[in-house]
Design a protein around this motif. Structure first.
Motif, PDB file in Angstrom:
ATOM      1  N   ARG A 160      -3.304   8.726   4.708  1.00 27.80           N
ATOM      2  CA  ARG A 160      -4.213   8.319   3.640  1.00 27.80           C
ATOM      3  C   ARG A 160      -3.517   7.245   2.812  1.00 27.80           C
ATOM      4  NH1 ARG A 160      -6.694  13.035   0.167  1.00 27.80           N
ATOM      5  NH2 ARG A 160      -4.490  13.568  -0.075  1.00 27.80           N
ATOM      6  N   GLY A 161      -4.232   6.157   2.513  1.00 29.09           N
ATOM      7  CA  GLY A 161      -3.641   5.033   1.807  1.00 29.09           C
ATOM      8  C   GLY A 161      -4.298   4.760   0.469  1.00 29.09           C
ATOM      9  N   PHE A 162      -3.509   4.117  -0.411  1.00 25.47           N
ATOM     10  CA  PHE A 162      -3.946   3.768  -1.758  1.00 25.47           C
ATOM     11  C   PHE A 162      -3.357   2.403  -2.117  1.00 25.47           C
ATOM     12  CE2 PHE A 162      -2.742   8.159  -1.162  1.00 25.47           C
ATOM     13  CZ  PHE A 162      -3.842   8.893  -1.583  1.00 25.47           C
ATOM     14  N   PRO A 163      -4.099   1.571  -2.845  1.00 25.71           N
ATOM     15  CA  PRO A 163      -3.522   0.285  -3.263  1.00 25.71           C
ATOM     16  C   PRO A 163      -2.284   0.457  -4.141  1.00 25.71           C
ATOM     17  CG  PRO A 163      -5.907   0.281  -3.565  1.00 25.71           C
ATOM     18  CD  PRO A 163      -5.515   1.688  -3.211  1.00 25.71           C
ATOM     19  N   ASP A 187       1.590  21.303   3.112  1.00 27.86           N
ATOM     20  CA  ASP A 187       2.528  20.693   2.174  1.00 27.86           C
ATOM     21  C   ASP A 187       3.577  19.802   2.825  1.00 27.86           C
ATOM     22  OD1 ASP A 187       1.180  22.008   0.195  1.00 27.86           O
ATOM     23  OD2 ASP A 187       2.668  23.584  -0.085  1.00 27.86           O
ATOM     24  N   ASP A 188       3.497  19.576   4.148  1.00 23.84           N
ATOM     25  CA  ASP A 188       4.445  18.685   4.822  1.00 23.84           C
ATOM     26  C   ASP A 188       3.919  17.263   4.688  1.00 23.84           C
ATOM     27  OD1 ASP A 188       6.188  17.294   6.427  1.00 23.84           O
ATOM     28  OD2 ASP A 188       6.042  18.661   8.126  1.00 23.84           O
ATOM     29  N   VAL A 189       4.323  16.602   3.597  1.00 23.27           N
ATOM     30  CA  VAL A 189       3.755  15.296   3.241  1.00 23.27           C
ATOM     31  C   VAL A 189       4.886  14.354   2.849  1.00 23.27           C
ATOM     32  CG1 VAL A 189       2.162  14.042   1.741  1.00 23.27           C
ATOM     33  CG2 VAL A 189       1.654  16.417   2.400  1.00 23.27           C
ATOM     34  N   LEU A 190       4.929  13.194   3.494  1.00 24.43           N
ATOM     35  CA  LEU A 190       5.842  12.127   3.099  1.00 24.43           C
ATOM     36  C   LEU A 190       5.053  11.068   2.341  1.00 24.43           C
ATOM     37  CD1 LEU A 190       7.947  11.649   6.369  1.00 24.43           C
ATOM     38  CD2 LEU A 190       8.704  12.723   4.225  1.00 24.43           C
ATOM     39  N   LEU A 191       5.545  10.691   1.159  1.00 24.48           N
ATOM     40  CA  LEU A 191       4.963   9.600   0.379  1.00 24.48           C
ATOM     41  C   LEU A 191       5.712   8.324   0.753  1.00 24.48           C
ATOM     42  CD1 LEU A 191       2.812   9.060  -1.812  1.00 24.48           C
ATOM     43  CD2 LEU A 191       4.651   9.312  -3.505  1.00 24.48           C
ATOM     44  N   LEU A 192       4.976   7.343   1.282  1.00 27.28           N
ATOM     45  CA  LEU A 192       5.582   6.163   1.889  1.00 27.28           C
ATOM     46  C   LEU A 192       4.971   4.888   1.330  1.00 27.28           C
ATOM     47  CD1 LEU A 192       5.216   7.527   5.533  1.00 27.28           C
ATOM     48  CD2 LEU A 192       7.339   7.543   4.192  1.00 27.28           C
ATOM     49  N   LYS A 193       5.626   3.758   1.634  1.00 23.89           N
ATOM     50  CA  LYS A 193       5.065   2.436   1.332  1.00 23.89           C
ATOM     51  C   LYS A 193       5.136   1.605   2.601  1.00 23.89           C
ATOM     52  CE  LYS A 193       9.556   0.931  -0.407  1.00 23.89           C
ATOM     53  NZ  LYS A 193      10.332   0.542  -1.585  1.00 23.89           N
ATOM     54  N   GLU A 194       4.191   0.701   2.739  1.00 22.50           N
ATOM     55  CA  GLU A 194       4.148  -0.154   3.931  1.00 22.50           C
ATOM     56  C   GLU A 194       5.271  -1.183   3.912  1.00 22.50           C
ATOM     57  OE1 GLU A 194      -0.338  -0.807   5.437  1.00 22.50           O
ATOM     58  OE2 GLU A 194       0.160  -1.779   3.548  1.00 22.50           O
ATOM     59  N   ILE A 195       5.890  -1.382   5.065  1.00 26.67           N
ATOM     60  CA  ILE A 195       6.782  -2.519   5.282  1.00 26.67           C
ATOM     61  C   ILE A 195       6.097  -3.496   6.229  1.00 26.67           C
ATOM     62  CG2 ILE A 195       9.013  -3.243   6.213  1.00 26.67           C
ATOM     63  CD1 ILE A 195      10.120  -0.542   5.291  1.00 26.67           C
ATOM     64  N   VAL A 196       5.583  -2.979   7.342  1.00 24.84           N
ATOM     65  CA  VAL A 196       4.679  -3.730   8.221  1.00 24.84           C
ATOM     66  C   VAL A 196       3.330  -3.019   8.119  1.00 24.84           C
ATOM     67  CG1 VAL A 196       4.148  -4.418  10.585  1.00 24.84           C
ATOM     68  CG2 VAL A 196       6.520  -4.450   9.759  1.00 24.84           C
ATOM     69  N   MET A 206       0.833  -1.190   0.000  1.00 19.28           N
ATOM     70  CA  MET A 206       0.000   0.000   0.000  1.00 19.28           C
ATOM     71  C   MET A 206       0.878   1.253   0.000  1.00 19.28           C
ATOM     72  SD  MET A 206      -2.823   1.345   2.796  1.00 19.28           S
ATOM     73  CE  MET A 206      -3.977   0.021   2.475  1.00 19.28           C
ATOM     74  N   ILE A 207       0.439   2.261  -0.752  1.00 26.79           N
ATOM     75  CA  ILE A 207       1.055   3.575  -0.738  1.00 26.79           C
ATOM     76  C   ILE A 207       0.378   4.398   0.361  1.00 26.79           C
ATOM     77  CG2 ILE A 207       1.561   5.648  -2.085  1.00 26.79           C
ATOM     78  CD1 ILE A 207       2.857   3.085  -3.163  1.00 26.79           C
ATOM     79  N   VAL A 208       1.165   5.120   1.150  1.00 26.77           N
ATOM     80  CA  VAL A 208       0.614   5.872   2.275  1.00 26.77           C
ATOM     81  C   VAL A 208       1.183   7.289   2.266  1.00 26.77           C
ATOM     82  CG1 VAL A 208       0.450   6.038   4.791  1.00 26.77           C
ATOM     83  CG2 VAL A 208       0.347   3.798   3.679  1.00 26.77           C
ATOM     84  N   GLU A 209       0.310   8.266   2.444  1.00 27.03           N
ATOM     85  CA  GLU A 209       0.738   9.642   2.680  1.00 27.03           C
ATOM     86  C   GLU A 209       0.681   9.923   4.181  1.00 27.03           C
ATOM     87  OE1 GLU A 209      -1.233  11.656  -1.348  1.00 27.03           O
ATOM     88  OE2 GLU A 209      -2.211  11.856   0.608  1.00 27.03           O
ATOM     89  N   LEU A 210       1.787  10.406   4.732  1.00 31.85           N
ATOM     90  CA  LEU A 210       1.810  10.944   6.098  1.00 31.85           C
ATOM     91  C   LEU A 210       1.742  12.452   5.959  1.00 31.85           C
ATOM     92  CD1 LEU A 210       2.183  10.907   9.163  1.00 31.85           C
ATOM     93  CD2 LEU A 210       4.654  10.678   8.782  1.00 31.85           C
TER      94      LEU A 210
END
Length: 198
Positions: free
Chosen positions: A54-57, A90-99, A1-5
């Motif tokens: 917020r998450g996205f497949p 605009d303080d946003v990290l684009l992340l991916k799940e590891i756990v 999953m792609i996740v925005e923090l």
């Protein structure tokens, strides 16, 4: 999953206004478009900061969902009121799940700690294995997603390498110098009533 923090700096005294509006109008309306509102939080150390996930497949769903939401009727009606509470979004990290983040839970709002490590190169499998052997209290782990942000109307931080982990209590892990961590942010968060991730 792609996740925005996403960390928003708000106008003084306006956080509860945004929380109430967000929880009422922006959860189901985004999830109906294929996105997941994973968690909404008050930052306990900064009274004018709102943090959410917020998450996205995948990135294709992200692009489609963001276009439909921010071009759609809910944001047209309620977006101006939300923006009126904000000084910076605009303080946003684009992340991916590891756990993976835990599933939705219907419980009382809970406090969480998010630790964000930064370094001058990607966090690799060696680092992840080292971390997994030491942070038994981690309930979710994410790292930078390097896909291009194809929805530039919502900027994300670029050129950074982040490793983010959430715990249900204050937990400190000392990182050996060989891993080259250059900075640490620690967020003390209180979930809102509607937050899925507690």
């Amino acid at each position: 999953m792609i996740v925005e923090l996403r960390q928003y700096t708000l106008r003084p005294g306006r956080r509860d206004d945004l929380v109430e509006l967000f929880d009422r109008e922006f959860v189901e309306s985004q999830e109906a478009l294929g996105m997941r509102v994973l968690g909404q939080f008050r930052d306990l150390d900064h009274p004018d900061r709102f943090v959410w996930l917020r998450g996205f497949p995948d990135m294709a769903v992200r692009l489609r969902g963001l276009r439909e939401f921010y071009g759609g009727p809910v944001w047209k009606e309620h977006g101006p009121a939300a923006n009126d509470t904000m000084l910076d979004s605009d303080d946003v990290l684009l992340l991916k799940e590891i756990v993976p983040l835990p599933p939705r839970a219907d419980r009382e709002p809970a406090a969480l700690t998010a630790t964000v490590w930064f370094r001058d190169r990607p966090f690799d499998a060696e680092f992840t294995a080292w971390f997994a052997a030491r942070a038994a209290g981690a309930v979710a782990v994410l790292a930078t997603e390097y896909a291009v942000n194809d929805f530039p109307a919502l900027p994300v931080r670029e050129g950074e390498h982040a490793f983010v982990w959430f715990a249900r209590h204050e937990e400190t892990v000392e990182v050996p110098a060989r891993f080259g961590v250059t900075g640490t942010d620690r967020l003390h968060l209180l979930a809102t009533v509607r937050s899925a991730f507690r």
